[in-house]
Design a protein around this motif. Structure first.
Motif, PDB file in Angstrom:
ATOM      1  N   ILE A 126       1.002  -1.351  -0.225  1.00 20.55           N
ATOM      2  CA  ILE A 126      -0.398  -0.250   0.100  1.00 20.55           C
ATOM      3  C   ILE A 126       1.228   1.026   0.225  1.00 20.55           C
ATOM      4  O   ILE A 126       1.998   1.404   0.336  1.00 20.55           O
ATOM      5  N   GLU A 127       0.410   2.566  -0.781  1.00 19.14           N
ATOM      6  CA  GLU A 127       1.454   3.120  -1.143  1.00 19.14           C
ATOM      7  C   GLU A 127       1.081   4.033  -0.192  1.00 19.14           C
ATOM      8  O   GLU A 127       0.409   4.512   0.795  1.00 19.14           O
ATOM      9  N   GLU A 174       1.454   7.808   1.014  1.00 20.88           N
ATOM     10  CA  GLU A 174       0.208   7.963   1.520  1.00 20.88           C
ATOM     11  C   GLU A 174      -1.018   7.691   1.470  1.00 20.88           C
ATOM     12  O   GLU A 174      -1.752   8.293   2.256  1.00 20.88           O
ATOM     13  N   THR A 175      -1.515   6.625   0.266  1.00 16.68           N
ATOM     14  CA  THR A 175      -2.614   5.970   1.531  1.00 16.68           C
ATOM     15  C   THR A 175      -3.140   5.210   2.267  1.00 16.68           C
ATOM     16  O   THR A 175      -4.051   5.511   3.236  1.00 16.68           O
ATOM     17  N   ASN A 224      -3.358   8.455   4.832  1.00 18.81           N
ATOM     18  CA  ASN A 224      -4.587   8.767   5.235  1.00 18.81           C
ATOM     19  C   ASN A 224      -5.644   7.518   5.769  1.00 18.81           C
ATOM     20  O   ASN A 224      -6.711   7.526   6.177  1.00 18.81           O
ATOM     21  N   SER A 225      -5.368   6.464   4.941  1.00 21.42           N
ATOM     22  CA  SER A 225      -6.426   5.576   6.087  1.00 21.42           C
ATOM     23  C   SER A 225      -6.025   5.491   7.482  1.00 21.42           C
ATOM     24  O   SER A 225      -7.088   4.852   7.978  1.00 21.42           O
ATOM     25  N   PHE A 275     -10.327  -0.589   0.934  1.00 22.08           N
ATOM     26  CA  PHE A 275      -9.026   0.010  -0.481  1.00 22.08           C
ATOM     27  C   PHE A 275      -9.007  -0.573  -1.189  1.00 22.08           C
ATOM     28  O   PHE A 275      -8.837  -0.391  -2.548  1.00 22.08           O
TER      29      PHE A 275
END
Length: 430
Positions: free
Chosen positions: A67-68, A70-71, A74-75, A121
């Motif tokens: 998972i990146e 940034e993602t 945010n999660s 996601f």
């Protein structure tokens, strides 16, 4: 991130697969192939970070490039969008780490909300309907229900022991409806947990419902819980960090597993105490090396009324992998009689606690040494056990709005015997 099945080490999956499967074959738990370690310099830097930033970095060490960054950040930011851990001093060398200030007033909000974000996601591309089947002994149900409430393409089914969770716990998750289904099982939490395990063994159920679980067996929940141990350490006065003892109220042992994983990462906690109520399978095992679960006993610390804790194999595996000695793990059990006395003792110290935290405090108080500093985990808001505490302490506890708003709503629960065929038909009909 690669994980292996503790019951079949040849079965290796990545993080997203582990999150979506929940359990491996033969009901095996997934465990990380690699156990990352934070170097001292980086640890010092991380302890200065805010809770969200640090938590996303910790999780990234396990999840890696699946998972990146940034993602993932945010999660975590969305999942942990509530008041984080707070330390309340009770005595000179003992404080409570309160981790119950989330939407459902329990520590399980951290893991459940992070899992919900991750599953949402992962499911965006496939857009299939996932069924989350989970058992609760009190707080998991509310945390999971609220975390997944009204999420698209996710159906939640929660099993709980009828009449064995508090009225206020029940109202938090049995009054929601929509994509949340609750079933009161005429039995113990262990019966509920057995039904969940049997469902995962049924190929037709697994495949036709895209079955998953949000119990602490799910690796996403477990990893999220590591984060508040780092936060606890960061908000502990520097002079008291050197000899830090953490006492954890234990039911399914997910919370303790997360704490030990934090230590594995490099968090310099001196030791942990596994605190149970009269359902003392693990303390007896640590005492005599015999695994002998007894019939589950109902207590006032109901979320710990578990005789066959799911996460214990992970604890043993971690000790084995790290070459730690199980003798270094503190342990003990506390009866209801002593729990009640302890609640009174804490009240005299100007701290209103609830039964689970009281169990952890009692064992910490009994085992801590003069030069040590102890934290006991406050895992649920006292108001969730309003009737019990008011009777023991002869006081009145106001209900927070999160409970007050639901107290007069009707229960939407089904009722069922602990019969797998009945549950199977129920799951396949929907």
């Amino acid at each position: 991130m690669k994980l292996y099945n503790l019951k079949n080490q040849k079965e290796i999956v990545n993080f997203s697969e582990a999150v979506q499967l929940g359990l491996g074959t033969n009901q095996g738990l997934f465990f990380p192939v690699n156990l990352p370690i934070i170097k001292k310099k980086l640890l010092t830097e991380m302890l200065e970070m805010d809770f969200i930033t640090r938590s996303s970095k910790i999780l990234n060490m396990f999840i890696e490039n699946e998972i990146e960054s940034e993602t993932l950040y945010n999660s975590v930011k969305t999942a942990f969008s509530f008041t984080g851990p707070i330390i309340k001093q009770v005595e000179e060398n003992i404080s409570c780490l309160e981790i119950f200030h989330g939407p459902t007033l329990a520590f399980k909000d951290f893991g459940a909300r992070f899992m919900a974000q991750i599953l949402s996601f992962l499911n965006k591309k496939e857009k299939k309907t996932i069924t989350i089947l989970t058992a609760t002994s009190g707080d998991t149900g509310a945390a999971v229900a609220h975390a997944f409430y009204k999420m698209k393409n996710i159906r939640v089914v929660i099993l709980y022991p009828k009449g064995k969770i508090s009225q206020y716990q029940e109202k938090l998750f049995c009054t929601l409806g929509h994509n949340i289904t609750t079933i009161a099982i005429d039995g113990s939490f262990d019966d509920c947990q057995t039904l969940v395990k049997q469902s995962f063994q049924d190929i037709e159920i697994r495949e036709s419902t895209c079955l998953n679980s949000a119990n602490s067996i799910n690796i996403s929940r477990l990893l999220a819980q590591i984060c508040y141990y780092f936060e606890a350490f960061s908000i502990t006065p520097i002079k008291k960090r050197e000899k830090l003892i953490i006492s954890v109220p234990c039911g399914n042992f997910g919370n303790l597993t997360a704490g030990l994983l934090a230590k594995s990462l490099g968090l310099p906690v001196k030791s942990f105490i596994a605190a149970t109520n009269s359902n003392d399978t693990v303390p007896r095992f640590l005492e005599n090396k015999i695994w002998d679960p007894k019939k589950t006993i109902s207590t006032i610390s109901n979320a710990m009324d578990i005789s066959q804790p799911n996460n214990w194999p992970r604890v043993e595996q971690l000790f084995k992998r790290k070459k730690w000695d199980l003798k270094t793990l503190g342990y003990g059990s506390v009866s209801d009689k002593i729990t009640k006395k302890t609640l009174q003792e804490l009240y005299e110290l100007n701290y209103i606690s609830e039964p689970h935290a009281a169990v952890a405090y009692r064992l910490l108080k009994n085992q801590i040494k003069k030069n040590e500093y102890g934290l006991f985990l406050g895992t649920a808001h006292p108001s969730k056990f309003k009737n019990t505490i008011e009777k023991i302490l002869n006081i009145k506890i106001p209900l927070p709005s999160k409970i007050q708003n639901r107290i007069n709503l009707p229960s939407l629960s089904y009722h069922m015997d602990p019969n797998f065929l009945k549950l199977r038909n129920f799951l396949l009909k929907k």
